[in-house]
Scaffold this motif. Structure first.
Motif, PDB file in Angstrom:
ATOM      1  N   ASN A 124      37.053  16.872  15.371  1.00  0.00           N
ATOM      2  CA  ASN A 124      36.799  17.800  16.480  1.00  0.00           C
ATOM      3  C   ASN A 124      37.941  17.746  17.481  1.00  0.00           C
ATOM      4  O   ASN A 124      38.826  16.891  17.395  1.00  0.00           O
ATOM      5  CB  ASN A 124      35.465  17.493  17.157  1.00  0.00           C
ATOM      6  N   TYR A 125      37.916  18.669  18.408  1.00  0.00           N
ATOM      7  CA  TYR A 125      38.937  18.716  19.460  1.00  0.00           C
ATOM      8  C   TYR A 125      38.325  19.364  20.698  1.00  0.00           C
ATOM      9  O   TYR A 125      37.274  20.002  20.634  1.00  0.00           O
ATOM     10  CB  TYR A 125      40.176  19.503  18.993  1.00  0.00           C
ATOM     11  N   TRP A 126      38.980  19.172  21.830  1.00  0.00           N
ATOM     12  CA  TRP A 126      38.513  19.772  23.082  1.00  0.00           C
ATOM     13  C   TRP A 126      39.079  21.176  23.207  1.00  0.00           C
ATOM     14  O   TRP A 126      40.285  21.390  23.102  1.00  0.00           O
ATOM     15  CB  TRP A 126      38.945  18.932  24.284  1.00  0.00           C
ATOM     16  N   GLU A 127      38.174  22.122  23.457  1.00  0.00           N
ATOM     17  CA  GLU A 127      38.560  23.524  23.611  1.00  0.00           C
ATOM     18  C   GLU A 127      38.368  23.922  25.074  1.00  0.00           C
ATOM     19  O   GLU A 127      37.359  23.584  25.694  1.00  0.00           O
ATOM     20  CB  GLU A 127      37.673  24.381  22.701  1.00  0.00           C
ATOM     21  N   LEU A 128      39.329  24.644  25.634  1.00  0.00           N
ATOM     22  CA  LEU A 128      39.260  25.060  27.031  1.00  0.00           C
ATOM     23  C   LEU A 128      38.810  26.511  27.144  1.00  0.00           C
ATOM     24  O   LEU A 128      39.274  27.373  26.401  1.00  0.00           O
ATOM     25  CB  LEU A 128      40.624  24.916  27.710  1.00  0.00           C
ATOM     26  N   ARG A 129      37.902  26.769  28.088  1.00  0.00           N
ATOM     27  CA  ARG A 129      37.456  28.131  28.359  1.00  0.00           C
ATOM     28  C   ARG A 129      37.534  28.361  29.866  1.00  0.00           C
ATOM     29  O   ARG A 129      36.948  27.614  30.647  1.00  0.00           O
ATOM     30  CB  ARG A 129      36.020  28.346  27.876  1.00  0.00           C
ATOM     31  N   ARG A 130      38.265  29.392  30.252  1.00  0.00           N
ATOM     32  CA  ARG A 130      38.436  29.694  31.684  1.00  0.00           C
ATOM     33  C   ARG A 130      37.074  29.972  32.316  1.00  0.00           C
ATOM     34  O   ARG A 130      36.241  30.662  31.739  1.00  0.00           O
ATOM     35  CB  ARG A 130      39.338  30.934  31.803  1.00  0.00           C
ATOM     36  N   ARG A 131      36.861  29.434  33.521  1.00  0.00           N
ATOM     37  CA  ARG A 131      35.602  29.615  34.209  1.00  0.00           C
ATOM     38  C   ARG A 131      35.854  29.785  35.715  1.00  0.00           C
ATOM     39  O   ARG A 131      36.933  29.466  36.219  1.00  0.00           O
ATOM     40  CB  ARG A 131      34.656  28.443  33.974  1.00  0.00           C
ATOM     41  N   ARG A 132      34.849  30.278  36.399  1.00  0.00           N
ATOM     42  CA  ARG A 132      34.932  30.338  37.859  1.00  0.00           C
ATOM     43  C   ARG A 132      34.875  28.917  38.410  1.00  0.00           C
ATOM     44  O   ARG A 132      34.142  28.073  37.901  1.00  0.00           O
ATOM     45  CB  ARG A 132      33.765  31.142  38.439  1.00  0.00           C
ATOM     46  N   PRO A 133      35.630  28.643  39.462  1.00  0.00           N
ATOM     47  CA  PRO A 133      35.556  27.303  40.062  1.00  0.00           C
ATOM     48  C   PRO A 133      34.177  27.059  40.667  1.00  0.00           C
ATOM     49  O   PRO A 133      33.511  27.984  41.127  1.00  0.00           O
ATOM     50  CB  PRO A 133      36.638  27.350  41.146  1.00  0.00           C
ATOM     51  N   LYS A 134      33.746  25.798  40.669  1.00  0.00           N
ATOM     52  CA  LYS A 134      32.451  25.440  41.239  1.00  0.00           C
ATOM     53  C   LYS A 134      32.656  25.062  42.712  1.00  0.00           C
ATOM     54  O   LYS A 134      32.904  23.898  43.048  1.00  0.00           O
ATOM     55  CB  LYS A 134      31.844  24.274  40.460  1.00  0.00           C
ATOM     56  N   LEU A 135      32.543  26.071  43.575  1.00  0.00           N
ATOM     57  CA  LEU A 135      32.919  25.899  44.976  1.00  0.00           C
ATOM     58  C   LEU A 135      31.741  25.797  45.936  1.00  0.00           C
ATOM     59  O   LEU A 135      31.934  25.551  47.126  1.00  0.00           O
ATOM     60  CB  LEU A 135      33.822  27.065  45.408  1.00  0.00           C
ATOM     61  N   LYS A 136      30.518  25.993  45.444  1.00  0.00           N
ATOM     62  CA  LYS A 136      29.355  25.940  46.341  1.00  0.00           C
ATOM     63  C   LYS A 136      29.232  24.561  46.998  1.00  0.00           C
ATOM     64  O   LYS A 136      28.840  24.439  48.154  1.00  0.00           O
ATOM     65  CB  LYS A 136      28.086  26.261  45.555  1.00  0.00           C
ATOM     66  N   LYS A 137      29.595  23.531  46.256  1.00  0.00           N
ATOM     67  CA  LYS A 137      29.504  22.167  46.768  1.00  0.00           C
ATOM     68  C   LYS A 137      30.455  21.955  47.947  1.00  0.00           C
ATOM     69  O   LYS A 137      30.196  21.118  48.824  1.00  0.00           O
ATOM     70  CB  LYS A 137      29.820  21.175  45.643  1.00  0.00           C
ATOM     71  N   LEU A 138      31.560  22.719  47.978  1.00  0.00           N
ATOM     72  CA  LEU A 138      32.540  22.561  49.057  1.00  0.00           C
ATOM     73  C   LEU A 138      31.902  22.857  50.416  1.00  0.00           C
ATOM     74  O   LEU A 138      32.018  22.070  51.360  1.00  0.00           O
ATOM     75  CB  LEU A 138      33.729  23.505  48.808  1.00  0.00           C
ATOM     76  N   LYS A 139      31.206  23.988  50.517  1.00  0.00           N
ATOM     77  CA  LYS A 139      30.550  24.328  51.776  1.00  0.00           C
ATOM     78  C   LYS A 139      29.442  23.326  52.097  1.00  0.00           C
ATOM     79  O   LYS A 139      29.254  22.936  53.256  1.00  0.00           O
ATOM     80  CB  LYS A 139      29.973  25.742  51.715  1.00  0.00           C
TER      81      LYS A 139
END
Length: 393
Positions: A124-139
């Protein structure tokens, strides 16, 4: 035992392969003593798109972020990716120094045998998939201790939560560029090396000082002089807070060597509406619009278009009402967002729901595509409306 050329030729003959159609160089593979250890998890294969590969070659870093209870993400300097394990039916071999056919062609290799030791293998290998950043935690983190001004009691206490840039990079699942952009969206500022969000009432107090000064000096909202503003308001608030307020609600420019700000009427009208609505569960729409227009600085015109993603109008109630509904208070994931919206209102027009799902759209995704996936459409009194695809409890 190493293979000879005669053994290789015999193997080609049995396999009915024509040696003339192959490269002259032959790789003979064998498992080394460390191969089993490498397969046990000492190494992981990561599939990279060309731009990420180029960033690594240029000396930039890729960072894996996430707490123990979070799904890990990988961040470049400006993008965020989900990390997914992809299984493969073909065994993947780790071969140090292995040369590709293109490299062998360039070397014009003679008819030779290359004995290569396999260092490890993987299925197996690690596959990357573009996603929205998880920014709710920032606020959420910054709202643990909003800034209420230099004289507030909380600022004198040392046990209040505060976060540096490094703290945020360590805890937020997003790239540095995405985090810094969101800090601007949140109107956050750095105070004493820590990122802070201004407490809303304090922010409105600063804005009120600025707008009252503009009115008393008969300045144009398009040309507010920074230095004069700081001098006049210095006895009331710290200069850095006044300048921060001007940056939040205006655009900086230089004219004949002097620094000015052009104030944004839409932002000021929106903030004023937020102030009026925050303490009211529901507000009669006609009354609200009258009070709102009276509350903004003279010369500014209010419009419901300024409240997209902040407030929602119920046209079916009698009388019509308006109430606070902030997009950043809704769930961050797609299904959770739609569940929350359909719990609040069974049927939505695209015009009403669009401001509350716009931020869910990916790079090549449209609002229409999201509505098709998460809702059903129907016609109601000649208007297309959308309701949930699944029962809402």
């Amino acid at each position: 035992m190493k293979r000879t050329r005669e053994e290789v030729d015999a193997t080609l003959l049995i396999a009915k392969l024509n040696a003339a159609e192959l490269l002259p160089a032959v790789h003979c593979l064998s498992f080394g003593p460390g191969a089993s250890g490498a397969a046990a998890g000492d190494f992981c294969l990561l599939e990279l798109e060309p731009t990420l590969c180029q960033q690594l070659e240029d000396g930039h870093s890729l960072v894996i972020r996430g707490d123990k209870d979070e799904q890990a993400v990988l961040c470049s300097k400006d993008k965020t990716y989900d990390l997914k394990i992809a299984d493969t039916s073909n065994m993947l071999l780790f071969i140090p120094g292995c040369k590709t056919p293109d490299q062998l062609k360039k070397e014009e290799a003679h008819c030779n045998i290359i004995h290569t030791e396999i260092f490890g293998f993987s299925n197996n290998y690690w596959e990357l998939r573009r996603r929205r950043p998880k920014l709710k935690k920032l606020k959420k983190l910054l709202m643990e201790n909003p800034y209420e001004g230099p004289d507030s009691q909380k600022e004198k206490e040392s046990n209040c939560s505060k976060y540096t840039t490094e703290d945020l990079l360590d805890q937020i699942q997003a790239s540095e560029e995405e985090i810094m952009t969101q800090l601007q969206v949140l109107n956050a500022c750095e105070i004493g090396g820590y990122w802070r969000i201004l407490e809303f009432d304090y922010e409105m107090k600063l804005l009120n000082h600025v707008t009252q000064l503009v009115d008393s000096e008969s300045w144009s909202f398009r040309k507010v002089p920074l230095n004069t503003c700081l001098q006049e308001l210095r006895p009331l608030e710290p200069e850095e807070m006044i300048e921060h307020c001007l940056k939040c609600y205006g655009k900086k420019y230089v004219d004949e060597g002097e620094v000015y700000f052009e104030l944004d009427a839409d932002k000021i009208c929106r903030a004023t509406a937020h102030m009026l609505l925050q303490n009211a569960v529901k507000f009669n729409l006609a009354e609200f619009q009258e009070v709102w227009q009276q509350s903004v600085p003279e010369g500014m015109i209010t419009s419901l278009d300024q409240l997209k993603g902040l407030a929602l109008v119920d046209r079916h109630s009698r009388p019509e009402i308006i109430f606070l509904l902030k997009v950043d208070d809704l769930p961050e994931d797609n299904q959770g967002r739609f569940n929350s919206l359909f719990s609040l209102r069974e049927k939505w027009t695209e015009e009403d729901i669009a401001p509350y799902i716009q931020d869910l759209c990916g790079e090549k995704q449209t609002i229409g595509a999201l509505l098709t996936k998460y809702s059903r459409s129907s016609m109601q009194n000649g208007v297309k409306v959308y309701n949930s695809r699944r029962p809402i409890s």
